[in-house]
Structures are given as structure tokens and as C-alpha cells.
Design an enzyme around this catalytic site. Structure first.
Site, PDB file in Angstrom:
ATOM      1  N   HIS A 180      -1.177   1.868  10.100  1.00 48.46           N
ATOM      2  CA  HIS A 180      -1.016   3.322  10.272  1.00 48.46           C
ATOM      3  C   HIS A 180      -1.510   3.733  11.657  1.00 48.46           C
ATOM      4  CE1 HIS A 180      -1.743   3.532   5.668  1.00 48.46           C
ATOM      5  NE2 HIS A 180      -0.465   3.817   5.858  1.00 48.46           N
ATOM      6  N   LYS A 207      -1.117   9.982  -8.412  1.00 47.19           N
ATOM      7  CA  LYS A 207      -1.216   8.613  -7.894  1.00 47.19           C
ATOM      8  C   LYS A 207      -2.606   7.991  -8.112  1.00 47.19           C
ATOM      9  CE  LYS A 207       2.135   7.438  -4.333  1.00 47.19           C
ATOM     10  NZ  LYS A 207       2.268   7.051  -2.919  1.00 47.19           N
ATOM     11  N   ARG A 212       7.996  -1.461   7.906  1.00 43.33           N
ATOM     12  CA  ARG A 212       7.383  -2.788   8.048  1.00 43.33           C
ATOM     13  C   ARG A 212       8.406  -3.891   7.885  1.00 43.33           C
ATOM     14  NH1 ARG A 212       2.949  -1.552   3.588  1.00 43.33           N
ATOM     15  NH2 ARG A 212       4.904  -0.790   2.749  1.00 43.33           N
ATOM     16  N   SER A 236      -2.049  -0.426   2.255  1.00 42.28           N
ATOM     17  CA  SER A 236      -3.324   0.104   1.742  1.00 42.28           C
ATOM     18  C   SER A 236      -3.673  -0.565   0.417  1.00 42.28           C
ATOM     19  CB  SER A 236      -3.225   1.620   1.538  1.00 42.28           C
ATOM     20  OG  SER A 236      -2.986   2.261   2.757  1.00 42.28           O
TER      21      SER A 236
HETATM   22  O1  PNS Z   1       2.194   6.600   2.200  1.00 40.47           O
HETATM   23  P1  PNS Z   1       3.269   6.863   1.195  1.00 40.47           P
HETATM   24  O2  PNS Z   1       2.674   6.967  -0.184  1.00 40.47           O
HETATM   25  O3  PNS Z   1       4.391   5.858   1.275  1.00 40.47           O
HETATM   26  O4  PNS Z   1       3.891   8.317   1.572  1.00 40.47           O
HETATM   27  C1  PNS Z   1       4.894   8.885   0.761  1.00 40.47           C
HETATM   28  C2  PNS Z   1       5.149  10.364   1.155  1.00 40.47           C
HETATM   29  C3  PNS Z   1       3.851  11.157   1.163  1.00 40.47           C
HETATM   30  C4  PNS Z   1       5.767  10.434   2.519  1.00 40.47           C
HETATM   31  C5  PNS Z   1       6.142  10.939   0.101  1.00 40.47           C
HETATM   32  O5  PNS Z   1       5.693  10.634  -1.186  1.00 40.47           O
HETATM   33  C6  PNS Z   1       6.326  12.445   0.209  1.00 40.47           C
HETATM   34  O6  PNS Z   1       6.896  12.943   1.153  1.00 40.47           O
HETATM   35  N1  PNS Z   1       5.796  13.173  -0.784  1.00 40.47           N
HETATM   36  C7  PNS Z   1       5.837  14.628  -0.821  1.00 40.47           C
HETATM   37  C8  PNS Z   1       6.782  15.139  -1.905  1.00 40.47           C
HETATM   38  C9  PNS Z   1       8.200  15.229  -1.397  1.00 40.47           C
HETATM   39  O7  PNS Z   1       8.498  15.895  -0.443  1.00 40.47           O
HETATM   40  N2  PNS Z   1       9.084  14.502  -2.106  1.00 40.47           N
HETATM   41  C10 PNS Z   1      10.491  14.430  -1.759  1.00 40.47           C
HETATM   42  C11 PNS Z   1      10.740  13.339  -0.725  1.00 40.47           C
HETATM   43  S1  PNS Z   1      12.413  12.943  -0.685  1.00 40.47           S
END
Ligand code: PNS
Length: 159
Positions: free
Chosen positions: A17, A41, A90, A128
Site C-alpha cells: 500500500h 468485515k 498485484r 494484509s
Molecule cells: O482494501 P479492499 O478491502 O480491497 O478495498 C475495497 C474497497 C474499500 C475499495 C471497496 O470495498 C469499496 O469501495 N467499498 C465501498 C462500498 C462501495 O462503494 N461499493 C461498491 C463498489 S462497486
């Protein structure tokens, strides 16, 4: 002013990150790291703890700011007048999920684009979840996270 949002769970922030944050900060005038506040989560660290760790490890990047958010990412992006969402890729295994998110977000917010940065090869295996597993097994995580994060993990897991 070009503003990017780099969203994620950051539970905790890894070297992978940090590499993306550092590179993004060189491309944009301002980078807002959006830390997802998602109780479903059941993260190891609270959103406040994740924000604090990110503040600590990005303290030398003046154009990087940390915020938490709940709800939809595109609403957070719009509230901050950002134009771009940044995500790290990645490996091919990331692609399908990332493409799905990027396409969905673009339908909901056509004015916002997603920019993918390929993760530094040194960190292409890192996540993570794996860092948490190693830390829980009392393994050495020094190569994977900032020393401050390693210390916070030690405290959280073993007091
Ligand atoms: O680090 P991560 O868990 O891969 O991040 C995922 C994240 C936070 C980018 C994604 O879960 C997100 O954008 N969540 C917010 C809810 C949202 O907007 N959902 C619709 C996405 S299409």
C-alpha cells in the site's frame, strides 16, 4: 487541482500500500486515502486505529490526507471533489474484482475514472490478511509493514 482517492480497508497498511501511496502522491496534487469503515468485515484494527497508523506512516508526504468513509465509494469521491480512484493491481487474480468495481463505479459516476497502478514486484505477493496470519503466528513481519505498524500489531495481538 487533481485530486485522487486511494480507497481500501488497510487492516493494516502494508509496504505494498505504501508503495502505491508514495507513487500516487507524485502524480496528483492531493491524495486522499479513504479507509473503509465496514463493521461487517470485522477488522483487526478499528477504523480510528487504521487512520492513525496511516497518518503515522505517511507523515512525510505533505499532499496525502487520511479520512475514513462508510457507504459508497463514489459518494466519498464526490464529497472530496476528486476525479480519480486509484487501486493497486498485484496479479491477474486481482483483475476480475477490480474491473467489476471500476466498471460499476463508472456507471454510477461517469465523471470519475479508476486508475490502476501495478504493485511493485517486491510486494506483489503481499496482502494484509497474510501479514495478520504471520503476525498471529509470531512470525517476523518486518519486511512487510512499517516498524510502527509492526509494533501496533504486536500490541494488538499480544498486549
Ligand atoms: O482494501 P479492499 O478491502 O480491497 O478495498 C475495497 C474497497 C474499500 C475499495 C471497496 O470495498 C469499496 O469501495 N467499498 C465501498 C462500498 C462501495 O462503494 N461499493 C461498491 C463498489 S462497486
Amino acid at each position: 487541482m487533481k485530486i485522487a482517492v486511494y480507497p481500501g480497508s488497510f487492516d493494516p497498511v502494508t509496504m505494498g500500500h505504501m508503495d502505491i501511496i508514495q507513487r500516487t502522491s507524485q502524480i496528483f496534487d492531493k491524495v486522499i486515502i479513504g479507509v473503509l469503515n465496514n463493521r461487517a468485515k470485522s477488522p483487526l484494527f478499528s477504523v480510528e486505529e487504521r487512520v492513525k497508523m496511516l497518518e503515522e506512516v505517511t507523515s512525510e508526504l505533505p499532499n496525502v490526507e487520511i479520512q475514513s468513509f462508510g457507504g459508497l465509494l463514489i459518494d466519498f469521491v464526490r464529497q472530496n471533489q476528486a476525479q480519480i480512484i486509484v487501486r493497486g493491481l498485484r496479479a491477474i487474480t486481482d483483475f476480475e474484482y477490480e474491473l467489476q468495481m471500476a466498471q460499476t463505479n463508472r456507471v454510477m459516476a461517469p465523471e470519475v475514472d479508476t486508475l490502476f497502478l501495478t504493485t511493485n514486484l517486491r510486494y506483489s505477493y503481499l496482502s494484509s490478511s497474510i501479514v495478520k496470519e504471520i503476525a498471529a503466528g509470531k512470525g517476523d513481519i518486518a519486511a512487510f509493514v512499517h516498524p510502527h505498524v509492526a509494533e501496533q500489531m504486536r500490541r494488538k495481538l499480544f498486549g
